[in-house]
Design a protein around this motif. Structure first.
Motif, PDB file in Angstrom:
ATOM      1  N   SER A  50      -0.554  74.318  44.397  1.00 26.99           N
ATOM      2  CA  SER A  50      -1.620  74.522  43.405  1.00 26.99           C
ATOM      3  C   SER A  50      -2.937  73.822  43.718  1.00 26.99           C
ATOM      4  O   SER A  50      -3.529  73.182  42.850  1.00 26.99           O
ATOM      5  CB  SER A  50      -1.142  74.086  42.002  1.00 26.99           C
ATOM      6  N   THR A  53      -5.218  83.052  33.848  1.00 24.16           N
ATOM      7  CA  THR A  53      -4.654  82.907  32.506  1.00 24.16           C
ATOM      8  C   THR A  53      -5.472  82.010  31.580  1.00 24.16           C
ATOM      9  O   THR A  53      -4.937  81.477  30.611  1.00 24.16           O
ATOM     10  CB  THR A  53      -3.221  82.344  32.613  1.00 24.16           C
ATOM     11  N   TYR A  81      -7.960  62.741  37.449  1.00 22.62           N
ATOM     12  CA  TYR A  81      -8.835  62.678  36.274  1.00 22.62           C
ATOM     13  C   TYR A  81      -9.430  61.291  36.009  1.00 22.62           C
ATOM     14  O   TYR A  81     -10.350  61.167  35.215  1.00 22.62           O
ATOM     15  CB  TYR A  81      -8.120  63.176  34.997  1.00 22.62           C
ATOM     16  N   SER A  88      -6.311  79.114  32.031  1.00 22.38           N
ATOM     17  CA  SER A  88      -5.681  77.795  31.992  1.00 22.38           C
ATOM     18  C   SER A  88      -6.506  76.709  32.677  1.00 22.38           C
ATOM     19  O   SER A  88      -6.466  75.559  32.267  1.00 22.38           O
ATOM     20  CB  SER A  88      -4.308  77.853  32.680  1.00 22.38           C
ATOM     21  N   TYR A 119       3.243  77.062  34.943  1.00 28.39           N
ATOM     22  CA  TYR A 119       3.455  75.994  35.908  1.00 28.39           C
ATOM     23  C   TYR A 119       2.553  74.844  35.472  1.00 28.39           C
ATOM     24  O   TYR A 119       1.328  74.949  35.500  1.00 28.39           O
ATOM     25  CB  TYR A 119       3.099  76.458  37.328  1.00 28.39           C
ATOM     26  N   LEU A 120       3.185  73.748  35.066  1.00 30.10           N
ATOM     27  CA  LEU A 120       2.462  72.772  34.251  1.00 30.10           C
ATOM     28  C   LEU A 120       1.740  71.700  35.067  1.00 30.10           C
ATOM     29  O   LEU A 120       2.113  70.533  35.063  1.00 30.10           O
ATOM     30  CB  LEU A 120       3.431  72.118  33.267  1.00 30.10           C
ATOM     31  N   VAL A 121       0.682  72.113  35.746  1.00 29.92           N
ATOM     32  CA  VAL A 121      -0.211  71.116  36.359  1.00 29.92           C
ATOM     33  C   VAL A 121      -0.815  70.311  35.205  1.00 29.92           C
ATOM     34  O   VAL A 121      -1.420  70.880  34.300  1.00 29.92           O
ATOM     35  CB  VAL A 121      -1.333  71.810  37.162  1.00 29.92           C
ATOM     36  N   PRO A 122      -0.630  68.994  35.194  1.00 33.61           N
ATOM     37  CA  PRO A 122      -1.108  68.233  34.041  1.00 33.61           C
ATOM     38  C   PRO A 122      -2.627  68.169  33.983  1.00 33.61           C
ATOM     39  O   PRO A 122      -3.307  68.270  35.002  1.00 33.61           O
ATOM     40  CB  PRO A 122      -0.511  66.836  34.250  1.00 33.61           C
ATOM     41  N   SER A 123      -3.137  68.003  32.777  1.00 31.75           N
ATOM     42  CA  SER A 123      -4.577  67.821  32.581  1.00 31.75           C
ATOM     43  C   SER A 123      -4.860  66.354  32.275  1.00 31.75           C
ATOM     44  O   SER A 123      -3.937  65.530  32.208  1.00 31.75           O
ATOM     45  CB  SER A 123      -5.066  68.686  31.414  1.00 31.75           C
ATOM     46  N   PHE A 135       6.412  67.151  35.006  1.00 29.67           N
ATOM     47  CA  PHE A 135       5.855  68.427  34.551  1.00 29.67           C
ATOM     48  C   PHE A 135       6.234  69.656  35.378  1.00 29.67           C
ATOM     49  O   PHE A 135       6.525  70.707  34.835  1.00 29.67           O
ATOM     50  CB  PHE A 135       4.328  68.341  34.501  1.00 29.67           C
ATOM     51  N   GLU A 136       6.185  69.543  36.687  1.00 33.73           N
ATOM     52  CA  GLU A 136       6.120  70.764  37.493  1.00 33.73           C
ATOM     53  C   GLU A 136       7.469  71.180  38.064  1.00 33.73           C
ATOM     54  O   GLU A 136       8.256  70.337  38.499  1.00 33.73           O
ATOM     55  CB  GLU A 136       5.118  70.570  38.642  1.00 33.73           C
ATOM     56  N   LEU A 179      -0.688  79.358  35.908  1.00 33.52           N
ATOM     57  CA  LEU A 179      -0.975  77.979  35.486  1.00 33.52           C
ATOM     58  C   LEU A 179      -0.752  77.797  33.987  1.00 33.52           C
ATOM     59  O   LEU A 179      -0.879  76.686  33.478  1.00 33.52           O
ATOM     60  CB  LEU A 179      -2.391  77.579  35.884  1.00 33.52           C
ATOM     61  N   ARG A 184       4.132  70.295  26.003  1.00 28.37           N
ATOM     62  CA  ARG A 184       4.166  69.387  27.152  1.00 28.37           C
ATOM     63  C   ARG A 184       2.775  69.076  27.658  1.00 28.37           C
ATOM     64  O   ARG A 184       2.522  68.014  28.182  1.00 28.37           O
ATOM     65  CB  ARG A 184       5.057  69.961  28.256  1.00 28.37           C
ATOM     66  N   ARG A 185       1.872  70.051  27.533  1.00 35.67           N
ATOM     67  CA  ARG A 185       0.473  69.802  27.862  1.00 35.67           C
ATOM     68  C   ARG A 185      -0.349  70.147  26.630  1.00 35.67           C
ATOM     69  O   ARG A 185      -0.038  71.096  25.908  1.00 35.67           O
ATOM     70  CB  ARG A 185       0.004  70.706  29.014  1.00 35.67           C
ATOM     71  N   ASN A 192      -9.336  71.967  31.461  1.00 34.24           N
ATOM     72  CA  ASN A 192      -9.877  72.003  32.825  1.00 34.24           C
ATOM     73  C   ASN A 192      -8.960  71.229  33.762  1.00 34.24           C
ATOM     74  O   ASN A 192      -8.769  70.022  33.595  1.00 34.24           O
ATOM     75  CB  ASN A 192     -11.283  71.394  32.840  1.00 34.24           C
ATOM     76  N   LEU A 193      -8.423  71.922  34.728  1.00 31.75           N
ATOM     77  CA  LEU A 193      -7.469  71.293  35.645  1.00 31.75           C
ATOM     78  C   LEU A 193      -8.160  70.864  36.939  1.00 31.75           C
ATOM     79  O   LEU A 193      -9.035  71.562  37.454  1.00 31.75           O
ATOM     80  CB  LEU A 193      -6.327  72.256  35.974  1.00 31.75           C
ATOM     81  N   ARG A 232      -6.917  69.025  40.762  1.00 31.27           N
ATOM     82  CA  ARG A 232      -5.739  68.644  41.521  1.00 31.27           C
ATOM     83  C   ARG A 232      -6.010  67.426  42.402  1.00 31.27           C
ATOM     84  O   ARG A 232      -5.088  66.898  43.012  1.00 31.27           O
ATOM     85  CB  ARG A 232      -5.308  69.839  42.387  1.00 31.27           C
TER      86      ARG A 232
END
Lengths: 792, 271, 155
Positions: A202, C41, C139, C43, A715-719, A696-697, A712, B185-186, C132-133, C135
């Motif tokens: 991701s 999505t 953050y 997301s 698929y739980l990419v954290p924020s 999470f993932e 997304l 969870r989020r 807002n993601l 990687r």
């Protein structure tokens, strides 16, 4: 606050220099591959298998071909003469490794959901994507192989041509009898089974490729969102059958990789082959839901780890058996990933007896390959979880068990039982600093208080102490592991006629800040303003040699190459200055861009003047070549071994099972620190990615082999809302492996944080009898673990 | 991704929107688009015509009407979240609106869109159910009202017929305690389970993502209204309910969560 | 169909299919490629722009819906003279970006957020960026950047 472009002088290293990469990225000016305007480009779209395992019984592309804007639709049969060979795997880890032929489009059988079946080329992206819906494919569905242990039984063989699902067995057992004896004599043993779930890397930028042909000149320029433009060029030349001299690969701005862009992908091969066939530019950009199935996955292992310990809890042997999930095919370095961890299952502990075996198998799932840490997170996870299990068994603390087993500082360079030589380290000092910074005693008191009060929010404290091997890699060591290339890195430093400095590197940054860091290395050595230095990279026409960026290698290997090249340029400049001043080189001092005669500081010759002399070549020492430039290829003599203590504090809601990460302390030792700002950024991001694996993932599949977490949203990419700020500290133990004394930091956070968090979750619940929870520790899994333990 | 092709008509009035809908078999209304566009992009929906009612500003309002608050269907989540009228008279609705999606989603998404989509996993449908709101629906035949209790019919299915437009939601003012517990969870995700409790004379409890529509926790409601303890009532949260199993939660876990969250919500609403 | 809107202060008008998403209108038809697409999505928020001054995910809005509206993209944030917006400066000074792909959306989301909540706590910043993601950064420094921008605006 330090600002980038005014930084100069010989004290640049170690400063928090702001990144020069940022302005163009912050303003939208930077060009990622999909941003490139290419007039006349055709758009490619790939039809992907919707079944995990099956035979294609028919494909009808006629309706798609006749749609408006569609130029062509191809299947394997149409293109089988348009490439020279199957997709490359560069790491045949054993002589008898099984590697089924893998083509950009499926040849008869499909082997995972996402396997390419047909490709549409059209005048617009909308026309290409719409046409996919008009292709009719019939499949004879076969039972998919999804479970690793089922795969290894060969009850259902995926690739009939190789007759087995086992790709290879790889062993590292220096002395089996000694290991057996250690277990026989052990006062305590633990035997643990852990699952490394599959992960979707991701990177925020999906993959993207644009191929621009020059049909009459015969050249091709490939723009790709890749971490490895140099490797890609070699592999595309061989795979597609185009002379390397006719290929130029450019990686424009690249939006993260984490290993997922360390590959040669079907779409890159297709775009190049079709640009050649159609004599027009061809472009393709991945959709996110496509990325989830068509870009490699990470991890995917079942780990069995056993420890033998004496009565004092001193570990005497470690025995590891892995089953690793290759997915449907071997991608570029798929089979090598478990090997990158194979030497590290004893962690930071002085364990004299070592046994490692890995069996790697095919499944009907997306191929796996490198994902941030690649092998080392898995190893660290297993040993750090197992050390906690051993501590529980002995009734000692997680702190104590580690202190009893650390490799002592005085034994470096340390020859490990797995056959590596660890460069430098002082683990205990680092550990004590982390325990201090986090306030371990207060945390333990708070944890107890909550248990005693019957709180529904329990505290868990998890420790992970990691060491990794990075600075990949000594080429001869890679040879011993059957890797298909070397581990060197190339650099050129040239001082231009106007005294501006050009640095060319073979590294391929995609977020790491190499332009800033490499400028700092040169500015430090030459004592010139960073603003005078430009760094060129990621274009094989400008930087013809390179081994690219992955495995936390770039600073230790590529940075060192730059450092040495800068020294050589300075040496040459010194010879010019000595010639001009008519003194011996030994009589010259150098500082801040000026050579001066020792004892006579008024007799000076600037570096800029030496550059101009080198350019005009009017008056150089006899036999000296014009121009002020040096090229260096550095092949490191050893790996580097960064390490650090990471401590996670979690709150577990015992009613819902929800885990909140409330604090995270990391004390990393990456050797000398070039730019703390960048180092901290790497650690932050790494921690988040490892936490994501822990909590999470998961690339979850249904029983038919469909990926359930393909967007997304699933698929739980954290924020930011799921994570705390991180608390960082450091120790500095320079590496003797390279002149900069640096080790590497890109993967440290990811390697360390997953076991830290999982140890914390188990710690919160261990008084209830919980000993293990599989990842990700979702609320339901945690609730079930609590429920199961309290019922016992 | 992007949607399949469709015709686009921007309606100048509710009447015009209704007449377009009447003339088409599968025309869909679009306002903020935050329920519909994601489905269209993944090609899980492909209406031939989109009727954009997003500009009908007469449907964007929050009005105090004495015993209830009337909310225009095109009122955005952000406007609900910040409305002084709602904070004062129906605070749970303002709070729940602030729990939908993320800030950017709340800048576009509308209460009418969310309710007309009728997703059992969405926050606002469950909230209006707990609030015993009334939907005002207009069609060529005139206007009718539908209580929230009979509005949600099935998976993404409501009482709205083709040719009908949800124009207004009438929400009784509340004076008692309330609570909304969203478990996910989020922060940006849909609820795995959510619970809305409104104490307004009697106690009403609704559940998010426990079925194909928003649901009342009837057994818990009856128990608490007949004097059972919070613990006893919470225990009955999923009685008669058959929650879904998915990636995030099994049915069994959802039942457990519903009990825990109903208890916590009742406690908070009673505090 | 013809769609006309104001983008970064300029009136732009293009003939596009109704199904054209705002993000594709901006990228493919207006040539403003700073706004990125990171998911399907709604997301990830990489495509966040401002419509009438508020953050919007431009992948979940049709260009025709933005007809007649005022759109600001990342390209419109810095001054015409080349001065970075205070939020952009804060991101650089606090190392709030690495690969930079999520950054335009993150910056646009953050500026919209601060307009609505000029003096946020750390927890509010984290929740304000829930859509807002990123990687790369974990953050940590993004949150620090937004808090720094808020503090500098108060000075």
């Amino acid at each position: 606050m330090t600002t980038t472009e005014t930084t100069s002088g010989s004290k640049v290293l170690g400063q928090r220099v702001l990144r020069r990469e940022d302005p163009e990225l912050l303003t939208g000016e930077a060009k990622f591959s999909d941003d490139l305007a290419i007039p006349g480009a055709l758009h490619m779209a790939v039809l992907r298998s919707t079944v995990a395992h099956g035979r294609i019984t028919s494909i009808d592309t006629s309706a798609a071909r006749s749609r408006p804007g569609v130029v062509a639709v191809y299947t394997y049969q149409d293109l089988k003469d348009d490439w020279a060979g199957p997709m490359p795997c560069a790491w045949p880890v054993t002589a008898d490794m099984k590697n089924p032929a893998h083509f950009p489009l499926a040849n008869g059988n499909v082997n995972y959901v996402g396997d390419g079946v047909a490709v549409v080329v059209a005048e617009s992206k909308t026309a290409a994507v719409d046409a996919l819906e008009a292709i009719e494919v019939d499949y004879e569905e076969l039972d998919p192989v999804l479970d690793l242990e089922e795969s290894i039984s060969d009850s259902n063989v995926i690739h009939s041509e190789i007759g087995t699902n086992l790709s290879y067995t790889w062993e590292l057992i220096p002395n089996k009898d000694a290991v057996d004896e250690a277990f026989a004599k052990a006062a305590h043993t633990v035997s643990e089974r852990y699952i490394q779930q599959r992960l979707v890397p991701s990177a925020m930028e999906p993959r993207s490729v644009v191929v621009v042909p020059a049909p009459f000149g015969g050249d091709y320029t490939v723009y790709s969102a890749t971490q490895v433009p140099h490797i890609l060029k070699v592999m595309l030349a061989l795979t597609v059958g185009i002379s390397e001299t006719k290929l130029r690969v450019v990686a424009p701005s690249v939006g993260g990789g984490f290993g997922s862009k360390l590959n040669v992908y079907a779409e890159e091969v297709l775009a190049l082959a079709l640009a050649r066939k159609l004599r027009r530019p061809v472009r393709w950009t991945e959709e996110r839901s496509e990325n989830a199935v068509a870009t490699i996955h990470g991890r995917g292992q079942i780990q069995n780890i056993e420890l033998a310990a004496d009565a004092d809890g001193k570990v005497t042997a470690v025995r590891v058996n892995l089953v690793a999930d290759m997915g449907a095919y071997l991608q570029l370095v798929t089979p090598g990933i478990p090997l990158l961890g194979a030497f590290l299952y004893h962690g930071v502990y002085d364990i004299p007896n070592y046994s490692f075996t890995c069996r790697s198998v095919f499944t009907n799932k997306t191929p796996t390959d490198a994902y941030r840490g690649a092998g080392r997170p898995e190893a660290t996870y297993a040993i750090e979880r197992a050390m906690d299990a051993l501590a529980r068994k002995l009734g000692v603390s997680a702190v104590e068990i580690r202190k009893r087993n650390f490799i002592p500082a005085e034994s470096f360079p340390y020859s490990s039982s797995a056959g590596l030589v660890f460069d430098s380290g002082d683990y205990l000092t680092n550990f004590n600093k982390a325990l201090d910074m986090v306030g371990m005693d207060e945390l333990l008191a708070e944890k107890k208080l909550r248990i005693d009060a019957g709180s529904r929010k329990l505290l868990g404290i998890g420790i992970s102490f990691f060491v990794e091997m990075c600075g990949l890699a000594p080429s001869r060591v890679l040879a011993s592991l059957n890797y298909g290339a070397g581990g060197w890195e190339a650099a050129t430093v040239r001082i231009l006629p106007t005294s501006k400095i050009q640095v060319v590197t073979g590294t391929a940054p995609h977020g790491q800040g190499h332009e800033t860091a490499w400028s700092m290395i040169v500015a430090e050595k030459l004592g010139v303003p960073m603003a005078d230095i430009e760094v060129l990279h990621s274009d094989t026409a400008i930087a013809p040699y390179g081994m690219d960026t992955y495995g936390s290698r770039s600073l230790a290997v590529g940075g060192t190459a730059i450092h040495i090249a800068t020294e050589r340029v300075l040496d040459k400049a010194k010879a010019i200055a000595a010639h001009q001043l008519e003194v011996a080189e030994e009589d010259l001092d150098y500082a801040e861009g000026i050579f001066t005669v020792k004892g006579s500081p008024d007799r000076a010759f600037p570096l800029a003047a030496a550059a101009f002399e080198a350019f005009t070549a009017h008056n150089l020492p006899d036999g000296m070549e014009p121009n002020l430039e040096a090229s260096v290829t550095w092949d490191p003599p050893n790996f580097t071994f960064p390490y650090g203590s990471h401590i996670a504090v979690v709150e577990v809601d015992t009613e819902t099972g929800k885990v909140d990460l409330v604090r995270y302390q990391a004390v990393d030792d990456c050797g000398n620190r070039v730019n703390p700002l960048i180092i901290e950024g790497q650690v932050h991001g790494g921690i988040a990615q490892g936490v994501a694996q822990a909590l999470f993932e998961e690339a979850a599949y249904d029983s038919a082999g469909n990926l359930l977490s393909a967007t997304l949203a699933d698929y739980l990419v954290p924020s930011a809302a799921e994570l705390p700020s991180f608390e960082l500290g450091e120790t500095v133990t320079p590496s003797p492996t390279n002149p900069l004394g640096v080790k590497g930091i890109g993967e440290a956070g990811t390697i360390a944080s997953t076991p830290a968090v999982m140890n914390a979750v188990v710690d919160a619940l261990s008084h209830l009898g919980v000993e293990n929870i599989e990842m990700p520790a979702s609320p339901e899994r945690v609730w079930r673990a609590i429920d199961g333990a309290t019922r016992r | 991704m992007f949607p399949s092709t469709f015709d686009y008509v921007r309606a100048g009035s509710v009447a015009e929107a209704i007449s377009i809908l009447d003339g088409s078999e599968d025309a869909k209304l679009i306002a903020g688009g935050h329920s519909l566009l994601p489905l269209m992009k993944l090609r899980l929906a492909a209406p031939s015509t989109l009727v954009d009612i997003g500009r009908l500003s007469e449907l964007s309002f929050i009005e105090d009407r004495g015993d209830h608050v009337a909310i225009g269907a095109l009122t955005r989540h952000r406007d609900l979240e910040t409305s002084a009228v709602l904070k004062n008279s129906v605070p749970i609705l303002s709070h729940v609106a602030g729990e939908v999606g993320d800030p950017a989603v709340r800048h576009r998404g509308t209460i009418g869109g969310s309710i007309a989509h009728g997703d059992g996993a969405s926050d606002l449908p469950a909230a209006v159910l707990a609030l015993d709101a009334t939907m005002v629906v207009r069609s060529a035949a005139g206007e009718r009202t539908v209580p929230a209790t009979s509005f949600f019919k099935g998976f993404l299915e409501t009482d709205l017929a083709q040719g009908e437009v949800l124009t207004e939601i009438r929400v009784p003012k509340t004076s008692g305690g309330w609570s909304y517990k969203k478990f996910n969870r989020r922060a940006q995700d849909w609820a795995i389970v959510g619970v809305a409790v409104v104490r307004n004379g009697s106690t009403r409890i609704s559940l998010v993502n426990m079925g194909s529509t928003p649901l009342r926790a009837s057994a818990s409601e009856n128990a608490i209204n007949q004097g059972a303890s919070i613990e006893e009532a919470a225990h009955l949260a999923s009685e008669g309910i058959d929650p879904p199993s998915d990636l995030n939660a099994s049915a069994e876990y959802r039942r457990h969560l519903a009990s825990v969250l109903v208890r916590r919500a009742l406690q908070e609403a009673s505090a | 169909m013809q769609v006309t809107m104001t983008v970064n202060g300029q009136t732009v008008s293009r003939d596009v299919e109704p199904r054209t998403l705002l993000v594709h209108f901006l990228r493919d038809h207006v040539g403003l490629t700073g706004t990125n697409v990171g998911c399907d999505t709604s997301s990830c928020g990489a495509c966040t722009v401002h419509v009438n001054g508020e953050s919007v995910k431009s992948c979940t809005m049709l260009a025709v819906q933005a007809d007649g509206q005022e759109v600001t993209t990342i390209e419109g944030l810095a001054s015409a003279e080349g001065e970075l917006h205070p939020m952009q400066k804060a991101f650089q000074e606090n190392h709030g970006l690495q690969c930079g792909f999520c950054t335009p959306g993150m910056v646009m989301a953050a500026t919209s957020f601060l307009k609505e909540n000029p003096h946020p706590t750390e927890a509010e910043v984290r929740l304000g960026l829930e859509g807002n993601l990123c990687r790369c950064t974990g953050y940590h420094n993004i949150v620090k950047s937004v808090l720094a921008a808020a503090a500098s605006a108060g000075e």
